[in-house]
Design a protein around this motif. Structure first.
Motif, PDB file in Angstrom:
ATOM      1  N   ARG A 260      64.161  82.912  -2.460  1.00  0.00           N
ATOM      2  CA  ARG A 260      63.657  82.055  -2.091  1.00  0.00           C
ATOM      3  C   ARG A 260      61.842  81.588  -2.658  1.00  0.00           C
ATOM      4  NH1 ARG A 260      66.464  81.274   2.085  1.00  0.00           N
ATOM      5  NH2 ARG A 260      69.269  81.433   2.393  1.00  0.00           N
ATOM      6  N   SER A 261      61.143  82.598  -2.840  1.00  0.00           N
ATOM      7  CA  SER A 261      60.156  81.882  -3.110  1.00  0.00           C
ATOM      8  C   SER A 261      59.653  80.436  -3.663  1.00  0.00           C
ATOM      9  CB  SER A 261      58.903  83.128  -4.163  1.00  0.00           C
ATOM     10  OG  SER A 261      57.948  82.568  -4.960  1.00  0.00           O
ATOM     11  N   PRO A 262      58.463  80.571  -2.751  1.00  0.00           N
ATOM     12  CA  PRO A 262      57.906  79.214  -3.704  1.00  0.00           C
ATOM     13  C   PRO A 262      57.894  78.846  -4.576  1.00  0.00           C
ATOM     14  CG  PRO A 262      56.717  79.858  -1.337  1.00  0.00           C
ATOM     15  CD  PRO A 262      57.644  80.436  -1.498  1.00  0.00           C
ATOM     16  N   ASN A 263      57.987  79.283  -5.408  1.00  0.00           N
ATOM     17  CA  ASN A 263      57.502  79.149  -7.014  1.00  0.00           C
ATOM     18  C   ASN A 263      58.880  78.856  -7.430  1.00  0.00           C
ATOM     19  OD1 ASN A 263      54.781  80.085  -7.056  1.00  0.00           O
ATOM     20  ND2 ASN A 263      55.286  81.779  -6.341  1.00  0.00           N
ATOM     21  N   ALA A 264      60.218  78.849  -7.121  1.00  0.00           N
ATOM     22  CA  ALA A 264      61.319  78.713  -7.400  1.00  0.00           C
ATOM     23  C   ALA A 264      61.638  79.000  -8.631  1.00  0.00           C
ATOM     24  CB  ALA A 264      60.949  76.447  -7.467  1.00  0.00           C
ATOM     25  N   TYR A 265      61.539  80.253  -8.905  1.00  0.00           N
ATOM     26  CA  TYR A 265      61.941  80.841 -10.547  1.00  0.00           C
ATOM     27  C   TYR A 265      63.322  80.719 -10.603  1.00  0.00           C
ATOM     28  CZ  TYR A 265      57.694  84.154  -9.026  1.00  0.00           C
ATOM     29  OH  TYR A 265      56.241  84.354  -8.383  1.00  0.00           O
TER      30      TYR A 265
ATOM     31  N   GLU B 278      62.434  88.272   4.265  1.00  0.00           N
ATOM     32  CA  GLU B 278      62.056  87.114   3.708  1.00  0.00           C
ATOM     33  C   GLU B 278      63.521  85.133   3.492  1.00  0.00           C
ATOM     34  OE1 GLU B 278      60.294  90.306   2.222  1.00  0.00           O
ATOM     35  OE2 GLU B 278      62.015  90.193   3.326  1.00  0.00           O
TER      36      GLU B 278
ATOM     37  N   GLN C  68      54.958  91.132  -8.076  1.00  0.00           N
ATOM     38  CA  GLN C  68      54.230  89.102  -7.695  1.00  0.00           C
ATOM     39  C   GLN C  68      53.025  89.169  -9.075  1.00  0.00           C
ATOM     40  OE1 GLN C  68      55.951  86.832  -5.625  1.00  0.00           O
ATOM     41  NE2 GLN C  68      53.968  85.717  -7.191  1.00  0.00           N
TER      42      GLN C  68
END
Length: 709
Positions: free
Chosen positions: A419-424, A365, A386
């Motif tokens: 690092r998720s595209p959801n910008a947590y 990831e 998730q």
């Protein structure tokens, strides 16, 4: 008022062929102070014995009167859907998973407050004296869909549920299974006190900056992760679920706090109360446990078999009973501002075996490599997390915590989500965590907000050693030959710190080391700091600051594994986190510095003594003639580096001796809450939080006579 006619018996052997009209009923909805204004303008419905409906609107005092209805009891309901403009409530009603049936009555009840601080019912509501009948009412009594509402509380004046059931048995009005509401008797005025819909939720700071509040609060929730969820039945429920097990995750969030109880027990072994700091919030803003209602949610229906959903499936992950599972356990819950995730640490033998599975594998990831055992555990729970976030994340801060093994898993989870595209937006607190990844992983995760707590002489943060990239079958002999006991009792890594074939294991996050400071006799305080040197950071030299006679406390790493009292949550991390919070509160109130002069003198003296001993050892190694001169030179080089780091530790201690605290240092963003002082005062009113504890003390005396004997 119409003339009173003879009233037929309420229940007779035969029904009247033609029911009489001419009776009346009046009622008022009030809060605990007897005020009906909070319920002004609500729509209500009365259904009489002939199933005739009488609908109306409560007046400005929450009062209504209906005349000329058919004789006999009537059933009152107040079930109109919320149609206001509050975006928060509207989002709960329209969310894709488990939308809630929120009524106008619920929203009104959430704006009222308890008169008693403990949330128990008041004895003498002023409205009672003006009424023929008086009931203690829950919102759930007056609305049809109520599985999302809290359990019914004990009361002295409950509504007559037996009469409602009996009326259903006799065929009154609707079918029995659909009969709901509160029964009112004719020609009587009834006052109904609506219990406030308030909940406690643990205070948390959303600031990435370290706070003593989060240190303490998250130590409790890291410990709670060792509990079960506590749902009954645990699987395949039919119509309802209960959460009676105390302590358990489900009981805390779905029962206790939802019922406005200040819960303190978060571990079955806990005997001393450690209360979280709670804030009083509208019920809908609590940490949520999802409802279970097969009549409302298709996914709750038992006929779905393995596809059926229930609260534990959403909030609790445990693959310990699954064939090939990783024995990972975690829980997740949320409110409108925070999503909380807690990961369990080492509990069983299989967990320890996984801890030792130190072979490095790629962190898919992100960047770098991670501990294979920890990475497998993270992968096992990643889908569970998730799926929850996909349904219930609406921009909240995600706060993750974990102890021991759970801290390492939490670190990998936090970095993957960051690092998720959801910008947590992620904040991580770990307790006694081993290293989770190599230097490349740590560098790649530099932007992850992570506060890493190490308690005193906890040995677990010392593993896996930086040199490790081994399978578990060679781990134990590797440890034994790779640590030496230095003359000052510290665990200095003499060999193997530098490895070939990849980057070494490193710790991620900002260290906060809890170090007791011992004085003559039994007095002691504690310093929370980042010493910046391996001798202390690796939980190896703290005991060197507590000397016995002329000898330091010598303990090799393998020996420490059999004396792990500093590693456990309930006897160690939680009390020390509590002591830090109390110490910081007292420091801020008194205007003193984080480290007093007494503590500064004591610790500075010991650091100087440690450095002198290291220098002497360095000279000894340089002068010694041994077979492996190269190994001696490497060990001397490591000692020189550690000598320099002890200088850093002294400089940091010096800075702390001038540092004064603000409320934001202690409570973070929670200090800005409108009722912050009320919340803190409620916590301080607990007798357990006013006791004098040495570790929370602020020593004022100074002088060499206080130094350790």
């Amino acid at each position: 008022m119409p003339a009173k006619k003879p009233v037929q018996p309420l229940l007779t052997d035969t029904k009247q062929a033609c029911p009489l009209r001419g009776t009346w009923v009046s009622f008022q909805l009030v809060d605990e102070s007897g005020d009906g204004k909070p319920y002004a303008g609500l729509a209500y419905k009365l259904v009489d014995s002939t199933e005739q409906s009488h609908e109306g609107i409560l007046d400005s005092e929450g009062f209504a009167k209906v005349c000329d209805n058919y004789e006999g009891p009537v059933i009152l309901t107040v079930d109109s859907t919320y149609k206001g403009d509050d975006k928060f409530y509207k989002s709960l009603m329209t969310r894709p998973s488990y939308p809630l049936k929120i009524t106008e009555l619920q929203v009104r009840a959430e704006t009222t407050r308890f008169i008693r601080k403990d949330g128990l019912r008041v004895e003498n509501n002023p409205a009672k004296a003006k009424a023929d009948h008086f009931f203690h009412i829950e919102v759930k009594h007056l609305v049809q869909k109520h599985t999302h509402l809290p359990p019914e509380s004990k009361s002295k004046y409950p509504p007559n549920h037996n009469l409602l059931n009996l009326m259903g048995d006799l065929g009154f009005g609707q079918e029995k299974m659909d009969l709901w509401g509160v029964v009112l008797l004719p020609n009587k005025h009834t006052a109904l006190e609506i219990r406030p819909l308030r909940s406690y939720r643990p205070m948390l700071s959303k600031d990435n900056k370290f706070s003593a509040l989060n240190l303490y609060q998250l130590s409790l929730f890291a410990s709670l992760s060792y509990c079960d969820f506590g749902q009954e039945p645990a699987e395949q429920p039919t119509d309802t679920v209960k959460l009676p097990l105390d302590p358990s995750v489900g009981y805390l969030f779905g029962n206790g706090l939802a019922s406005f109880k200040e819960i303190w027990k978060i571990n079955s072994a806990q005997t001393i109360p450690y209360y979280p700091l709670y804030e009083d919030v509208p019920y809908s803003k609590r940490f949520e446990v999802l409802p279970f209602d097969p009549t409302l949610y298709e996914k709750n229906k038992p006929e779905l078999g393995e596809e059926q959903e229930w609260p534990a499936k959403w909030h609790f992950f445990d693959d310990g009973q699954v064939k090939g599972g990783s024995n990972t356990q975690a829980f997740i819950t949320h409110h409108d501002e925070v999503i909380l995730i807690s990961v369990r640490g080492t509990k069983e033998l299989v967990d320890f075996v996984r801890d030792t599975d130190a072979e490095q594998v790629p962190f898919e990831e992100g960047v770098g490599k991670t501990h294979q055992g920890f990475y497998k555990a993270y992968k096992a729970m990643s889908k569970f997390v998730q799926v929850y976030l996909d349904q219930f994340h609406t921009g909240q801060k995600i706060i993750i915590c974990g102890h021991s093994l759970g801290g390492a898993i939490a670190t990998l989870l936090a970095e993957a989500l960051r690092r998720s595209p959801n910008a947590y937006d992620i904040l991580l607190y770990t307790y006694g965590s081993p290293r989770a990844g190599d230097a490349d992983f740590v560098n790649g995760a530099a932007e992850l907000a992570h506060h890493r707590m190490v308690n005193n002489n906890d040995p677990i943060p010392s593993v896996p050693a930086p040199w490790m990239n081994t399978r578990k079958r060679i781990w134990v002999p590797g440890v034994i030959i790779s640590f030496v006991t230095a003359p000052l009792g510290a665990l200095i890594f003499a060999v193997g710190l530098s490895r070939t074939g990849g980057a070494p294991y490193e710790h991620h996050g900002n260290l906060h080391h809890f170090m007791p400071v011992h004085f003559k006799g039994r007095e002691q305080s504690a310093v929370l700091w980042d010493p910046g040197c391996d001798s202390i950071e690796e939980a190896a030299c703290t005991k060197a600051l507590k000397k016995f006679g002329d000898l330091p406390d010598r303990a090799a790493f393998v020996q420490q594994l059999f004396h792990m009292s500093d590693h456990y949550m309930v006897p160690s991390y939680i009390p020390y986190a509590w002591a830090t919070l109390r110490r910081w509160q007292q420091t801020q109130e008194s205007g003193t510095t984080v480290v007093t002069k007494t503590e500064y003198d004591q610790v500075y003296y010991q650091l100087q003594e440690m450095q002198d001993r290291l220098k002497a050892k360095e000279v000894e190694l340089n002068n010694a003639f041994q077979y492996d001169r190269q190994a001696n030179q490497r060990e001397a080089s490591l000692l020189r580096a550690e000598i320099g780091r002890l200088n850093t530790a002294r400089q940091r201690l010096h800075a702390l001796s001038f540092l004064k605290l603000t409320p934001e240092d202690i409570y973070g963003s929670a200090a800005q809450a409108p009722e912050h002082k009320i919340n803190v005062d409620r916590w301080m009113a607990k007798k357990e939080n006013t006791v004098e504890v040495q570790l929370a003390m602020i020593p004022q005396a100074s002088g060499s006579e206080l130094r350790t004997a």
